[in-house]
Scaffold this motif. Structure first.
Motif, short mmCIF file in Angstrom:
data_model
loop_
_atom_site.label_atom_id
_atom_site.label_comp_id
_atom_site.label_asym_id
_atom_site.label_seq_id
_atom_site.Cartn_x
_atom_site.Cartn_y
_atom_site.Cartn_z
N ARG A 127 0.83 -1.21 0.00
CA ARG A 127 0.00 0.00 0.00
C ARG A 127 0.86 1.26 0.00
NH1 ARG A 127 -3.10 -3.94 2.26
NH2 ARG A 127 -5.40 -3.75 2.11
N GLN A 156 -9.32 5.02 -4.34
CA GLN A 156 -9.59 4.15 -3.20
C GLN A 156 -10.85 4.59 -2.47
OE1 GLN A 156 -5.96 4.44 -0.94
NE2 GLN A 156 -4.83 3.01 -2.25
N LYS A 173 -13.94 3.45 -4.38
CA LYS A 173 -14.22 2.02 -4.18
C LYS A 173 -14.81 1.77 -2.79
CE LYS A 173 -10.70 0.20 -7.34
NZ LYS A 173 -9.44 -0.61 -7.47
N TYR A 174 -14.32 2.51 -1.81
CA TYR A 174 -14.83 2.39 -0.44
C TYR A 174 -16.31 2.78 -0.39
CZ TYR A 174 -15.66 4.09 4.35
OH TYR A 174 -16.19 4.35 5.59
N SER A 219 -6.28 7.12 3.05
CA SER A 219 -6.01 5.84 2.40
C SER A 219 -6.12 4.69 3.40
CB SER A 219 -4.62 5.86 1.75
OG SER A 219 -4.32 4.59 1.17
N ASN A 263 -8.95 1.96 2.66
CA ASN A 263 -8.30 0.79 2.05
C ASN A 263 -7.60 -0.03 3.13
OD1 ASN A 263 -7.40 -0.92 -0.04
ND2 ASN A 263 -5.47 0.22 -0.24
#
Length: 576
Positions: free
Chosen positions: A188, A216, A219-220, A439, A443
């Protein structure tokens, strides 16, 4: 010199309230106005007499200047002292005020009107008490418990290992060669560094933030909302949620048809909104949450507030805080649908403050994002103009100082969105530390990865402890005489209503304080507990509240509740 009262009279916004007594409301407004005026008159007087007062601090209460100040403002010097901001000024302040180019009568009057309760005079006094204790002063307590602000780590919460490892690797990339860090964290970190100019977090990012992190976030959001699409280009990374909120309010700060812009905010509300609205010279439009039904919100009250405000301003945005701050409620899906329909029907921009979405403790409550509900309602609500906000300061991370957050803007006119992006570019970018924290939030480690088990253990432990404390605080305060306490369904705060005896109300009046401010100062000076009076958040006229966090670690929270119990019993005995 332009009088402070004249400045305040131009800035004071009168909230509409057909459902509460107009006379009581006007009285509370006058009290709040006079409170601000007294604070700044006190500052002016102390500023002009700065040299003599600093040289004779121990004798302040008997000095001629202090006596004159007390006579003018009708309160003791013990109350005036915490309000003085002169300590933050440099020694150059010793120069006569007439030599200064900047004075209160020639600066932006909105700065004078602006108030931010969670860092107000009580907090200043709490800091002074801490210094007094360090110097050996004798008090009825040996520590100050700061229950005034949602600062998780300051209250003893430990940082998540995963987040701190990710930050360590991105800020010192040579650690990528160390065997002490799990491979999933290294992977990551490399992805973030590859997205940075020069592979360094010391470089500027795009104004909206690193593309890799924005993707990210998208997508979350998609995962949170059950697969509803999120476009990463609608994501803006911000320094906590506050800059994003302020950027949206700044964008809509424009008169329409000669009417000042208004912003609808819940009462009680988080003071960021009232402070920003004052700073920008906008109109605050109050709508009242229904305390008797668990701080619920109905369409009828929203419409009443909107229709009444239309007489004096142009309501352009509606703020909703879910889960609630300071009230701790979690809105039902039905509530959210009503709010969405109202926003659509009245053509107002919806601002969804969802920073506590991971903080839901009540087994019968569930967080629903406004985006998900609006989408599932179908058209025309799916096309509602909506801005939602999340922060790394709350939830289970509690990383307040790192200043990470994001906003997702939906359905804005493309030209308007371009102007929003342009305005954000003036600030270059949010900190890369905050972007890395975002992040880590969106993620996290997944099942099967090396970091997952420890991450899950730490996250679940934090949330379970918060749930335990929410129940402890509600149960304890509910047992106090004259308290009405709604369950803490979510967020990090309790907001009880307190009945203050008439004798205490008179004592508060004699000191020039609102009754809840008087109660909070008595609590601080007697027990060392720092809370925020309800008047800093707004409340129905004739009622009194305070906000306290549930963040102190459980042992300290139990101690705090016992101190609170003893204080309140003594307070009632003294003033009943």
């Amino acid at each position: 010199m332009l009088k402070i009262r004249e400045i305040m009279s131009r800035m004071l916004i009168k909230p509409a309230a057909a459902t509460v007594s107009a006379a009581l409301q006007q009285q509370q407004q006058r009290q709040q106005q006079q409170y601000v005026i007294r604070r700044w008159k006190s500052f002016l007087q102390n500023n002009s007499n700065n040299g003599s007062r600093r040289a004779a601090k121990a004798a302040t209460s008997t000095s001629a200047a202090a006596a004159a100040t007390q006579q003018r403002h009708g309160k003791s010097d013990n109350f005036i002292q915490p309000l003085e901001v002169r300590r933050s000024f440099s020694t150059s302040q010793k120069m006569p005020s007439s030599s200064k180019s900047l004075k209160l009568d020639n600066i932006n009057p909105n700065f004078i009107a602006m108030e931010y309760a969670v860092r107000g005079p009580l907090v200043i006094r709490a800091g002074e008490i801490e210094k007094e204790l360090e110097k050996g002063a004798k008090k009825p307590f040996d520590q100050v418990i700061r229950a005034n602000i949602g600062d998780c780590h300051a209250m003893g919460q430990q940082p998540l290992t995963f987040l701190r490892q990710l930050m360590a690797l991105t800020f010192e990339s040579r650690l990528l060669d160390s065997p002490d860090y799990p491979e999933d964290v290294k992977k990551r970190a490399c992805a973030i560094l590859d997205g940075c100019q020069g592979q360094s977090v010391g470089s500027y990012t795009d104004s909206a933030g690193l593309e890799v992190v924005r993707r990210q976030v998208a997508k979350y959001i998609e995962k949170r909302d059950g697969g509803i699409a999120s476009d990463w280009q609608n994501i803006y990374l911000t320094g906590g949620a506050s800059p994003g909120i302020k950027s949206i309010l700044a964008m809509i700060n424009s008169e329409v048809d000669g009417m000042a812009p208004g912003v609808m905010v819940p009462i009680p509300q988080y003071p960021l909104y009232s402070a920003t609205i004052s700073e920008y010279g906008m109109a605050k439009v109050d709508y009242y949450l229904e305390e008797e039904t668990g701080w619920s919100l109905g369409r009828k009250e929203l419409q009443r507030s909107f229709d009444e405000a239309k007489k004096t301003c142009n309501p352009r945005a509606l703020v909703v805080i879910n889960p609630g701050n300071p009230t701790g409620q979690v809105l039902t899906r039905e509530n959210i649908e009503e709010i969405i329909k109202f926003a659509h029907d009245n053509k107002v921009l919806l601002l969804a403050d969802e920073v506590y979405q991971d903080n839901v403790y009540d087994k019968d409550s569930k967080f629903w994002s406004f985006k998900k509900v609006a989408y599932e309602m179908g058209e025309p609500y799916r096309s509602l103009e909506l801005c939602s906000f999340l922060s790394t300061s709350k939830g289970f991370l509690g990383e307040c100082g790192i200043r990470g957050g994001y906003m997702e803007v939906l359905n804005l006119d493309p030209q308007v969105k371009a102007m929003l992006t342009k305005s954000i570019t003036a600030a270059l970018c949010s900190t890369t530390a905050g972007q890395v924290a975002v992040s880590a939030l969106v993620n996290p480690p997944q099942p099967g990865e090396p970091s997952y088990e420890l991450f899950k253990q730490e996250r679940d432990g934090i949330l379970a402890a918060l749930k335990e404390r929410a129940e402890l605080v509600h149960k304890t305060l509910s047992s106090f005489e004259g308290y009405k306490v709604n369950p803490v369904q979510g967020a990090m705060y309790v907001f009880p209503q307190i009945e203050i005896p008439p004798k205490a109300v008179e004592a508060a009046k004699a000191k020039g304080m609102a009754p809840d401010v008087f109660y909070a100062f008595e609590l601080l000076e007697t027990s060392g507990i720092c809370i925020v009076p309800g008047s800093g958040f707004g409340q129905k006229p004739g009622t009194w509240h305070f906000r306290s966090t549930i963040l102190p670690q459980t042992d300290k929270l139990k101690l705090m509740m016992e101190k609170f119990r003893v204080f309140h019993a003594d307070f009632m005995k003294k003033y009943k």
